[in-house]
Design a protein around this motif. Structure first.
Motif, PDB file in Angstrom:
ATOM      1  N   LYS A   1       0.847  -1.196   0.000  1.00 46.53           N
ATOM      2  CA  LYS A   1       0.000   0.000   0.000  1.00 46.53           C
ATOM      3  C   LYS A   1       0.881   1.244   0.000  1.00 46.53           C
ATOM      4  O   LYS A   1       1.891   1.280   0.703  1.00 46.53           O
ATOM      5  CB  LYS A   1      -0.887   0.048   1.263  1.00 46.53           C
ATOM      6  CG  LYS A   1      -1.796  -1.154   1.464  1.00 46.53           C
ATOM      7  CD  LYS A   1      -3.048  -1.071   0.633  1.00 46.53           C
ATOM      8  CE  LYS A   1      -3.814  -2.395   0.618  1.00 46.53           C
ATOM      9  NZ  LYS A   1      -4.401  -2.703   1.907  1.00 46.53           N
ATOM     10  N   PHE A   2       0.476   2.249  -0.782  1.00 48.51           N
ATOM     11  CA  PHE A   2       1.158   3.548  -0.791  1.00 48.51           C
ATOM     12  C   PHE A   2       0.236   4.535  -0.084  1.00 48.51           C
ATOM     13  O   PHE A   2      -0.887   4.783  -0.523  1.00 48.51           O
ATOM     14  CB  PHE A   2       1.419   3.987  -2.237  1.00 48.51           C
ATOM     15  CG  PHE A   2       2.053   5.343  -2.350  1.00 48.51           C
ATOM     16  CD1 PHE A   2       3.419   5.498  -2.173  1.00 48.51           C
ATOM     17  CD2 PHE A   2       1.285   6.466  -2.628  1.00 48.51           C
ATOM     18  CE1 PHE A   2       4.019   6.750  -2.283  1.00 48.51           C
ATOM     19  CE2 PHE A   2       1.877   7.719  -2.734  1.00 48.51           C
ATOM     20  CZ  PHE A   2       3.240   7.858  -2.562  1.00 48.51           C
ATOM     21  N   VAL A   3       0.697   5.083   1.027  1.00 49.22           N
ATOM     22  CA  VAL A   3      -0.174   5.843   1.911  1.00 49.22           C
ATOM     23  C   VAL A   3       0.344   7.268   2.102  1.00 49.22           C
ATOM     24  O   VAL A   3       1.506   7.468   2.463  1.00 49.22           O
ATOM     25  CB  VAL A   3      -0.287   5.162   3.296  1.00 49.22           C
ATOM     26  CG1 VAL A   3      -1.264   5.899   4.194  1.00 49.22           C
ATOM     27  CG2 VAL A   3      -0.686   3.701   3.134  1.00 49.22           C
ATOM     28  N   THR A   4      -0.513   8.241   1.829  1.00 48.84           N
ATOM     29  CA  THR A   4      -0.210   9.643   2.108  1.00 48.84           C
ATOM     30  C   THR A   4      -0.769   9.986   3.483  1.00 48.84           C
ATOM     31  O   THR A   4      -1.900   9.626   3.796  1.00 48.84           O
ATOM     32  CB  THR A   4      -0.862  10.547   1.049  1.00 48.84           C
ATOM     33  OG1 THR A   4      -0.373  10.170  -0.242  1.00 48.84           O
ATOM     34  CG2 THR A   4      -0.546  12.016   1.306  1.00 48.84           C
ATOM     35  N   ILE A   5       0.035  10.640   4.296  1.00 46.53           N
ATOM     36  CA  ILE A   5      -0.452  11.092   5.605  1.00 46.53           C
ATOM     37  C   ILE A   5      -0.432  12.613   5.628  1.00 46.53           C
ATOM     38  O   ILE A   5       0.621  13.228   5.494  1.00 46.53           O
ATOM     39  CB  ILE A   5       0.393  10.513   6.752  1.00 46.53           C
ATOM     40  CG1 ILE A   5       0.309   8.979   6.726  1.00 46.53           C
ATOM     41  CG2 ILE A   5      -0.077  11.059   8.104  1.00 46.53           C
ATOM     42  CD1 ILE A   5       1.054   8.281   7.842  1.00 46.53           C
ATOM     43  N   ASP A   6      -1.603  13.194   5.737  1.00 48.80           N
ATOM     44  CA  ASP A   6      -1.733  14.648   5.841  1.00 48.80           C
ATOM     45  C   ASP A   6      -2.051  14.998   7.282  1.00 48.80           C
ATOM     46  O   ASP A   6      -3.050  14.521   7.834  1.00 48.80           O
ATOM     47  CB  ASP A   6      -2.875  15.144   4.951  1.00 48.80           C
ATOM     48  CG  ASP A   6      -2.439  15.321   3.499  1.00 48.80           C
ATOM     49  OD1 ASP A   6      -1.229  15.451   3.256  1.00 48.80           O
ATOM     50  OD2 ASP A   6      -3.313  15.334   2.619  1.00 48.80           O
ATOM     51  N   VAL A   7      -1.191  15.810   7.874  1.00 49.81           N
ATOM     52  CA  VAL A   7      -1.488  16.323   9.212  1.00 49.81           C
ATOM     53  C   VAL A   7      -1.811  17.799   9.048  1.00 49.81           C
ATOM     54  O   VAL A   7      -0.995  18.555   8.510  1.00 49.81           O
ATOM     55  CB  VAL A   7      -0.313  16.123  10.176  1.00 49.81           C
ATOM     56  CG1 VAL A   7      -0.676  16.646  11.565  1.00 49.81           C
ATOM     57  CG2 VAL A   7       0.077  14.658  10.241  1.00 49.81           C
ATOM     58  N   GLU A   8      -2.996  18.189   9.462  1.00 48.65           N
ATOM     59  CA  GLU A   8      -3.468  19.547   9.222  1.00 48.65           C
ATOM     60  C   GLU A   8      -3.747  20.276  10.532  1.00 48.65           C
ATOM     61  O   GLU A   8      -3.961  19.654  11.566  1.00 48.65           O
ATOM     62  CB  GLU A   8      -4.747  19.505   8.362  1.00 48.65           C
ATOM     63  CG  GLU A   8      -4.500  18.853   7.001  1.00 48.65           C
ATOM     64  CD  GLU A   8      -5.751  18.739   6.145  1.00 48.65           C
ATOM     65  OE1 GLU A   8      -5.627  18.418   4.957  1.00 48.65           O
ATOM     66  OE2 GLU A   8      -6.861  18.980   6.677  1.00 48.65           O
ATOM     67  N   SER A   9      -3.763  21.578  10.440  1.00 46.31           N
ATOM     68  CA  SER A   9      -4.096  22.483  11.552  1.00 46.31           C
ATOM     69  C   SER A   9      -3.308  22.160  12.821  1.00 46.31           C
ATOM     70  O   SER A   9      -3.854  22.107  13.918  1.00 46.31           O
ATOM     71  CB  SER A   9      -5.608  22.485  11.835  1.00 46.31           C
ATOM     72  OG  SER A   9      -6.110  21.192  12.098  1.00 46.31           O
ATOM     73  N   ALA A  10      -1.995  21.947  12.625  1.00 51.12           N
ATOM     74  CA  ALA A  10      -1.109  21.784  13.778  1.00 51.12           C
ATOM     75  C   ALA A  10      -0.630  23.148  14.248  1.00 51.12           C
ATOM     76  O   ALA A  10      -0.683  24.133  13.505  1.00 51.12           O
ATOM     77  CB  ALA A  10       0.091  20.910  13.402  1.00 51.12           C
ATOM     78  N   ALA A  11      -0.137  23.192  15.493  1.00 52.18           N
ATOM     79  CA  ALA A  11       0.350  24.462  16.033  1.00 52.18           C
ATOM     80  C   ALA A  11       1.783  24.742  15.588  1.00 52.18           C
ATOM     81  O   ALA A  11       2.239  25.882  15.628  1.00 52.18           O
ATOM     82  CB  ALA A  11       0.273  24.441  17.558  1.00 52.18           C
ATOM     83  N   SER A  12       2.497  23.715  15.167  1.00 54.47           N
ATOM     84  CA  SER A  12       3.878  23.898  14.723  1.00 54.47           C
ATOM     85  C   SER A  12       4.235  22.792  13.742  1.00 54.47           C
ATOM     86  O   SER A  12       3.577  21.746  13.688  1.00 54.47           O
ATOM     87  CB  SER A  12       4.840  23.848  15.915  1.00 54.47           C
ATOM     88  OG  SER A  12       4.901  22.527  16.428  1.00 54.47           O
ATOM     89  N   GLN A  13       5.312  23.038  12.982  1.00 53.31           N
ATOM     90  CA  GLN A  13       5.774  22.002  12.066  1.00 53.31           C
ATOM     91  C   GLN A  13       6.223  20.774  12.847  1.00 53.31           C
ATOM     92  O   GLN A  13       5.965  19.641  12.448  1.00 53.31           O
ATOM     93  CB  GLN A  13       6.941  22.534  11.219  1.00 53.31           C
ATOM     94  CG  GLN A  13       7.395  21.535  10.175  1.00 53.31           C
ATOM     95  CD  GLN A  13       8.630  22.002   9.423  1.00 53.31           C
ATOM     96  OE1 GLN A  13       9.614  22.441  10.019  1.00 53.31           O
ATOM     97  NE2 GLN A  13       8.578  21.913   8.119  1.00 53.31           N
ATOM     98  N   LYS A  14       6.895  21.012  13.966  1.00 57.66           N
ATOM     99  CA  LYS A  14       7.383  19.876  14.758  1.00 57.66           C
ATOM    100  C   LYS A  14       6.248  18.962  15.182  1.00 57.66           C
ATOM    101  O   LYS A  14       6.326  17.737  15.047  1.00 57.66           O
ATOM    102  CB  LYS A  14       8.134  20.370  16.000  1.00 57.66           C
ATOM    103  CG  LYS A  14       8.694  19.211  16.818  1.00 57.66           C
ATOM    104  CD  LYS A  14       9.404  19.654  18.071  1.00 57.66           C
ATOM    105  CE  LYS A  14       9.997  18.449  18.791  1.00 57.66           C
ATOM    106  NZ  LYS A  14       9.002  17.428  19.151  1.00 57.66           N
ATOM    107  N   GLU A  15       5.167  19.533  15.699  1.00 62.74           N
ATOM    108  CA  GLU A  15       4.093  18.640  16.160  1.00 62.74           C
ATOM    109  C   GLU A  15       3.373  17.990  14.992  1.00 62.74           C
ATOM    110  O   GLU A  15       2.950  16.832  15.092  1.00 62.74           O
ATOM    111  CB  GLU A  15       3.130  19.338  17.132  1.00 62.74           C
ATOM    112  CG  GLU A  15       2.134  20.268  16.524  1.00 62.74           C
ATOM    113  CD  GLU A  15       1.171  20.839  17.577  1.00 62.74           C
ATOM    114  OE1 GLU A  15       1.567  20.986  18.749  1.00 62.74           O
ATOM    115  OE2 GLU A  15       0.029  21.154  17.209  1.00 62.74           O
TER     116      GLU A  15
END
Lengths: 404, 404
Positions: free
Chosen positions: A279-293
């Motif tokens: 499987k090829f999986v994209t993970i989108d993390v949105e509306s975080a408070a910082s790039q690190k988190e």
């Protein structure tokens, strides 16, 4: 086994780059295992390298030589990573540079060495005596496809891509190669990326672009969470197209976007060919408070063996995803704001199971070979995207049986 | 499949603790799945709980009730974790406490709830109506072995241990149970530990001891790096032996050491029964500059899929271990000071492959079902020890096929 992977064949020549390929028998016989890039005088080069504290001898020398001189040659061997080899490994890498420099009339500092393969074994210098002249003998602008195969280790398929854009009636070409099938394979170590363009990119811009491009591609993929001792990515700009980039212009934006496409295709190809990947999986993390988190959340999900085995099983196990988000170390986490989607199917709403979610809907998304896990944290306006694959029986087989 | 695991049968009674076990059919039929601990009045209780931000409803309530009142009952169900269940899950957990409180004449705050099993499904409250009276009906000091089976989820074997020590001619008993086969199984979530002693331990000492003991046991094991939403470990001291501990005395040291042995046996049992485990591995990180870096190095090695698959393959792949140490985030790492051993076989000397090392020596160590990876950083005087297992085909099978 690779996921939706098409071997790229239609390479476009990059003016100012010639490539030689040879069978040097560094480790394996009867295969191309040594590649030389020759860069026209005036080519600007920038590199991004592994953050592993135990980085290999060639990585040290690449970093140093890039500071000292303008590179004219890249020297790449597969089969031996020249990592964990101590002072002798350092000397061997320098010796290989000196050999190529002597044969071509440049200084040793103008050669960048790259090694990938087994860790901890001394480099076979006779192979360089054989391979360097043989590679120089067949230098050609048209050797990209063969070079793509010549840098492979556990890769099942060669990885390359070309993109051309028109600027003021002139064609700018970008062509690149990558290799790597796990993020790290300390036996057959390393992700490598070599991307060349015939645009002229000012030296002042090169390093910033290389870093930005890597952070949108090679630094956003993960197969097993391991970071190789040898990871290297090099951007080369020969300037032979007659198109000169000025930072901040619309032309610069066009070239940058084209470079980004090439970097991403090459990086994603590594995931598609990931060890055992189904499987090829994209993970989108949105509306975080910082790039690190955002990255902490994304990588925690991407590295969780429980998430990865669920993806392998096409099991839309939202509890495993939620638990991984929960342990990612985000401070003062307000769970009630967390939304999680599989493609367009919402699985977690306000921190709990989404009322409209059914296992059938989730299973339908995961039955695909490609899909996106989207995690909204509701904490700020930072978004990050990364790519990963599942954890299958074949991953265990490949890595457990590897050296035997 | 469990590694060198002997089911403990010879449980010693802890005066002041009675246990009831019932078949409540929370999720599965025809198996014990509900356990009630009854604690004598005056029993001191301390708990250590998961750090996962998405901790389950019962964990929230345990923490709160421990602050509010002196617990008289523990109520444990398997089959459903009551995690990711939102406000309703919270109410259900409170309701279960109230049901047990009503049946026994204590307050709801005097009940600590524990749930383990599937995430995200509502708790079946009818099961508690059936299970609580049934469990109370068979309260007995001698139910430890049956309770050990009653709290199992994917565990293949029940986990328990007893230890007795003599203090001033009086016998102090420590008996405990644990469960868990992955560090997290968000389908069948959770590591749980319940350890009781009939010593009298002052309230002022209890929480500190529980934390210290967990940090030498349950907080030093990892199977797959995931932290459950429900992990809980509870220390109970009934005081019924007539032996009272005074902190700082030699008697306290004896009891603490005995508790440590029980905690470690119970924690290690979880690793020995780890999902798909074929090897039980101790990781010693020595001469670190801080506890954090010792643990960072230890866990990075313990979690590396490449290290774990090499251990599974009995492949003494020192390059994978070295690479994991290198990417563990230690700042200003002086590689030349790093030594790595497999049991007594040195594999890395001063940051490179040890001259005396041979693959045969390494393979002989890894052919054993138990061994130690010892990593000396040469940076300070902090040592940490943790335990893990390998990553096998069965791990993938168990976690990929789990819900089907």
């Amino acid at each position: 086994m690779a996921v939706n992977f098409t071997v790229f064949e239609d390479f476009a020549v990059v003016k100012g780059v010639r490539i030689g390929v040879a069978q040097s028998a560094v480790r394996y016989k009867d295969r191309d295992d040594m590649v030389v890039f020759e860069l026209a005088e005036g080519t600007e080069v920038a590199g991004v390298f592994t953050t592993n504290a135990f980085c290999a001898a060639p990585v040290h020398i690449c970093r140093r030589n890039l500071e000292k001189a303008s590179p004219r040659y890249l020297l790449i061997n597969t089969g031996n990573a020249n990592a964990g080899t101590g002072p002798k490994g350092f000397k061997n890498a320098e010796l290989s540079c000196a050999m190529l420099a002597k044969a071509t009339g440049v200084t040793a500092e103008q050669v960048l060495p790259f090694s990938t393969g087994v860790i901890g074994e001394p480099l076979n210098m006779e192979a360089f005596e054989r391979g360097i002249p043989a590679a120089l003998d067949n230098l050609s602008e048209s050797n990209w496809a063969r070079a793509g195969r010549g840098i492979m280790t556990t890769d099942t398929l060669p990885k390359g891509y070309s993109k051309q854009v028109e600027i003021d009636g002139k064609t700018v070409t970008i062509t690149g190669l990558s290799k790597g099938a796990g993020m790290i394979m300390p036996n057959m170590a390393t992700m490598l990326g070599f991307i060349a363009t015939d645009a002229s990119i000012p030296a002042s811009v090169m390093q910033g672009w290389a870093r930005k491009l890597a952070d949108k591609s090679f630094n956003r993929i993960t197969i097993d969470g391991d970071t190789s001792t040898n990871d290297s990515c090099v951007l080369m700009a020969t300037g032979q197209s007659g198109v000169t980039i000025t930072d901040g212009t619309s032309e610069a934006a066009i070239i940058f976007a084209a470079l980004e496409e090439v970097f991403q295709v090459l990086a994603q190809a590594i995931v598609r060919d990931g060890e055992g990947a189904t499987k090829f999986v994209t993970i989108d993390v949105e509306s975080a408070a910082s790039q690190k988190e955002a990255l902490d959340v994304g990588y925690t999900v991407a590295h969780s063996p429980l998430v990865k085995t669920a993806l392998y099983a096409s099991d839309a196990n939202w509890g495993r995803i939620l638990a991984a988000v929960g342990r990612s170390g985000v401070q003062n986490f307000d769970l009630d704001k967390v939304q999680i989607y599989l493609d367009d199917v919402q699985i977690v709403e306000d921190g709990g199971r989404c009322d409209s979610y059914t296992e059938e809907k989730g299973a339908a998304v995961l039955a695909q070979s490609e899909f996106t896990i989207r995690i909204q944290l509701g904490r700020g306006d930072i978004n990050e995207r990364l790519w990963t694959c599942d954890l299958s029986h074949d991953y265990v087989s490949i890595n457990a049986d590897y050296r035997s």
